[in-house]
Design a protein around this motif. Sequence first.
Motif, mmCIF file in Angstrom:
data_model
loop_
_atom_site.group_PDB
_atom_site.id
_atom_site.type_symbol
_atom_site.label_atom_id
_atom_site.label_comp_id
_atom_site.label_asym_id
_atom_site.label_seq_id
_atom_site.Cartn_x
_atom_site.Cartn_y
_atom_site.Cartn_z
ATOM 1 N N PRO A 55 -10.766 -61.503 34.401
ATOM 2 C CA PRO A 55 -11.679 -61.129 33.318
ATOM 3 C C PRO A 55 -11.672 -59.622 33.057
ATOM 4 O O PRO A 55 -11.656 -58.818 33.997
ATOM 5 C CB PRO A 55 -13.050 -61.592 33.838
ATOM 6 N N GLY A 56 -11.648 -59.282 31.774
ATOM 7 C CA GLY A 56 -11.577 -57.881 31.364
ATOM 8 C C GLY A 56 -10.176 -57.481 30.927
ATOM 9 O O GLY A 56 -10.006 -56.514 30.174
ATOM 10 N N ASP A 57 -9.160 -58.201 31.389
ATOM 11 C CA ASP A 57 -7.779 -57.894 30.951
ATOM 12 C C ASP A 57 -7.620 -58.269 29.479
ATOM 13 O O ASP A 57 -8.361 -59.097 28.955
ATOM 14 C CB ASP A 57 -6.763 -58.696 31.776
ATOM 15 N N VAL A 115 -9.561 -68.170 29.716
ATOM 16 C CA VAL A 115 -10.111 -68.301 28.363
ATOM 17 C C VAL A 115 -10.390 -66.885 27.888
ATOM 18 O O VAL A 115 -10.966 -66.072 28.638
ATOM 19 C CB VAL A 115 -11.408 -69.137 28.363
ATOM 20 N N CYS A 116 -9.961 -66.581 26.683
ATOM 21 C CA CYS A 116 -10.080 -65.211 26.164
ATOM 22 C C CYS A 116 -10.825 -65.230 24.839
ATOM 23 O O CYS A 116 -10.686 -66.165 24.039
ATOM 24 C CB CYS A 116 -8.705 -64.598 25.936
ATOM 25 N N THR A 117 -11.583 -64.177 24.597
ATOM 26 C CA THR A 117 -12.353 -64.059 23.344
ATOM 27 C C THR A 117 -11.623 -63.106 22.414
ATOM 28 O O THR A 117 -11.108 -62.070 22.858
ATOM 29 C CB THR A 117 -13.745 -63.475 23.653
ATOM 30 N N LEU A 118 -11.599 -63.446 21.124
ATOM 31 C CA LEU A 118 -10.931 -62.572 20.146
ATOM 32 C C LEU A 118 -11.753 -61.308 19.954
ATOM 33 O O LEU A 118 -12.942 -61.375 19.624
ATOM 34 C CB LEU A 118 -10.779 -63.306 18.813
ATOM 35 N N THR A 160 -9.723 -60.573 24.816
ATOM 36 C CA THR A 160 -10.136 -60.099 26.142
ATOM 37 C C THR A 160 -10.455 -61.314 26.999
ATOM 38 O O THR A 160 -11.159 -62.231 26.553
ATOM 39 C CB THR A 160 -11.386 -59.202 26.047
ATOM 40 N N VAL A 161 -9.913 -61.321 28.220
ATOM 41 C CA VAL A 161 -10.135 -62.451 29.121
ATOM 42 C C VAL A 161 -11.614 -62.508 29.497
ATOM 43 O O VAL A 161 -12.172 -61.520 29.998
ATOM 44 C CB VAL A 161 -9.254 -62.319 30.386
ATOM 45 N N SER A 162 -12.237 -63.671 29.250
ATOM 46 C CA SER A 162 -13.668 -63.815 29.554
ATOM 47 C C SER A 162 -13.881 -64.618 30.832
ATOM 48 O O SER A 162 -14.867 -64.423 31.533
ATOM 49 C CB SER A 162 -14.402 -64.470 28.377
ATOM 50 N N GLU A 163 -13.011 -65.549 31.142
ATOM 51 C CA GLU A 163 -13.174 -66.306 32.383
ATOM 52 C C GLU A 163 -11.839 -66.912 32.821
ATOM 53 O O GLU A 163 -10.958 -67.162 32.002
ATOM 54 C CB GLU A 163 -14.214 -67.431 32.228
ATOM 55 N N THR A 164 -11.729 -67.118 34.139
ATOM 56 C CA THR A 164 -10.569 -67.856 34.646
ATOM 57 C C THR A 164 -11.021 -69.297 34.847
ATOM 58 O O THR A 164 -12.193 -69.555 35.142
ATOM 59 C CB THR A 164 -10.071 -67.283 35.993
ATOM 60 N N ILE A 165 -10.135 -70.218 34.645
ATOM 61 C CA ILE A 165 -10.498 -71.635 34.692
ATOM 62 C C ILE A 165 -9.559 -72.417 35.596
ATOM 63 O O ILE A 165 -8.429 -71.985 35.864
ATOM 64 C CB ILE A 165 -10.493 -72.270 33.281
ATOM 65 N N SER A 166 -10.068 -73.574 36.036
ATOM 66 C CA SER A 166 -9.270 -74.468 36.876
ATOM 67 C C SER A 166 -9.708 -75.884 36.517
ATOM 68 O O SER A 166 -10.906 -76.163 36.437
ATOM 69 C CB SER A 166 -9.551 -74.148 38.348
#
Lengths: 223, 301
Positions: free
Chosen positions: A150-152, A209-212, A166-172
Amino acid sequence: MKDKKSSAMLHVLTPFIVTLLVVGAAVLAMIKPSDKLKVYFNLAFMDDLKTDPTTAGSGLVIRQNEIIEDYSGETSSTGDVIRPQFGEMYAHLSGSSLSLTIPVYWGTNPELLEMGACQSGGSKLPGEGGNTVISAHEDTYFSELSSVKPGDTITINTNYGEFVYTVSETISFVRTDKRYLQPTEDSRLTLYTCKKDVLSSSDERIGVVCTLTEAKFYTGGEQ
Amino acid sequence: MKKKSTYIISVILSVFLVFGLLGSAAAVLAYTSVSAGSCISLAKKNSVPAKIQTELSRHYSEKYNSSGIPANVYMDVLSESYLTDVMEVYINSGFDALENDGTFVAAMPKNQALEDSIDKFFNNYADEIGYEKDAAFEKKLNETKSNAYSLIGSYSDVYKLSAMSSHGVLAKLSKLYRHKALLMADALGFTAIILLLLMLVNIRERRTVLYWTGICSVIAGVLGLIPCIWLTATKYYNSFTIKQPQVFTAFTGMLYRLTALMTALLAVLTVAGIILVIIYALTRDKEEKHQQPAPVISENH
């Protein structure tokens, strides 16, 4: 003498007559099965150039494009997308924690996954609004995805605009869990691949998951 | 060939004879050359087991990033002779299926060294990271072994017989293959009957049967040779779409071999036809000379 001559002519012409009849009969007999046989032969022997097996194609038309990455003209935060065709390389994907610039193809199939990342044909294009879903093999193009946090930032360059996420969360999730791949109201980018671990199930997926955060549609005017 | 009706009937019978000769050549070739033994010997001749080994090594090296299992865990214990055995099992099982009802059953040869290598790697890995060897661990271990056998079998099935079986193709082919001897006999029998009919139709000029048989052999030979030579000269089979080198080599090797054998058979047929036509021409000339009236010598003294 005349009889001898005509007999000799007959002896010479007869093989040609028989050949014509044989070929004619064969063509007539093949009229019905020829279409089906043509399909089987095309499927089995598709490479007309008869190159070696590593370059033999599957019939899929794969289109490579030059993607604009150093656009210096006018841009706008809104605009129209250019819809690619199945098998068309329409974007480049890069990231602050990715060392590769990854080609992105429209549509997903094993052949395209060998060549780059693939966007699900049912998901939205960058800039179209909604969920843009892109996957790739974990041992090639998305081998570094597990190190994205997150943040990348992730940048997608297309020939109609540049989009920064911008990456908001990592998912599995497991393969059968589709919740991250569903359409969304907000504009987001979902990247995923298989999880690499000796003792994990091959059904597990990991991703981000990334936010525009920035959309720049190319409007064509000079700055 | 003096009577029109005899000529026309002979032409019609000749058309059937050409098809009969081509069908007989194909049936004889299929009967003698399509078998488990010939497929196995051809695959060995084209070094297919070595290609299987190379491809497996490539696969396991590429999969290391996702599986975490180094390729040498598998490849150090997968010898070419073991892969040859697996390949032979699949080919023999495929042809057994063809000779029966198309149901493919392949008993994968056990490789204890492979199982021990996987056991060793997993146990060492678990010990290193302090992972408890619980039921999930055992399940993963057994899955890995099962997947290894499955993958080795898939790579060694160079003629894709198990895939053909699962798509119902073997079941359809077995209906023909089971009766290949009968089909060959039928084709040869049909040709013999046409020849007999030609002899009956030309009973007044039996020598012309040589002519008709000769031209039919030449026509059948040439019509078959043209596509065979074209296929070989253009290396048409190289455009076969399957990319796995071992499958590509096995399939194209078999296709090229069958084409070469067919070319040889048809060449023999063509030459035999030419010889028959020459014999007919020579014996016809001799007979005509015998039939010429003797010169009249006038007695004028």
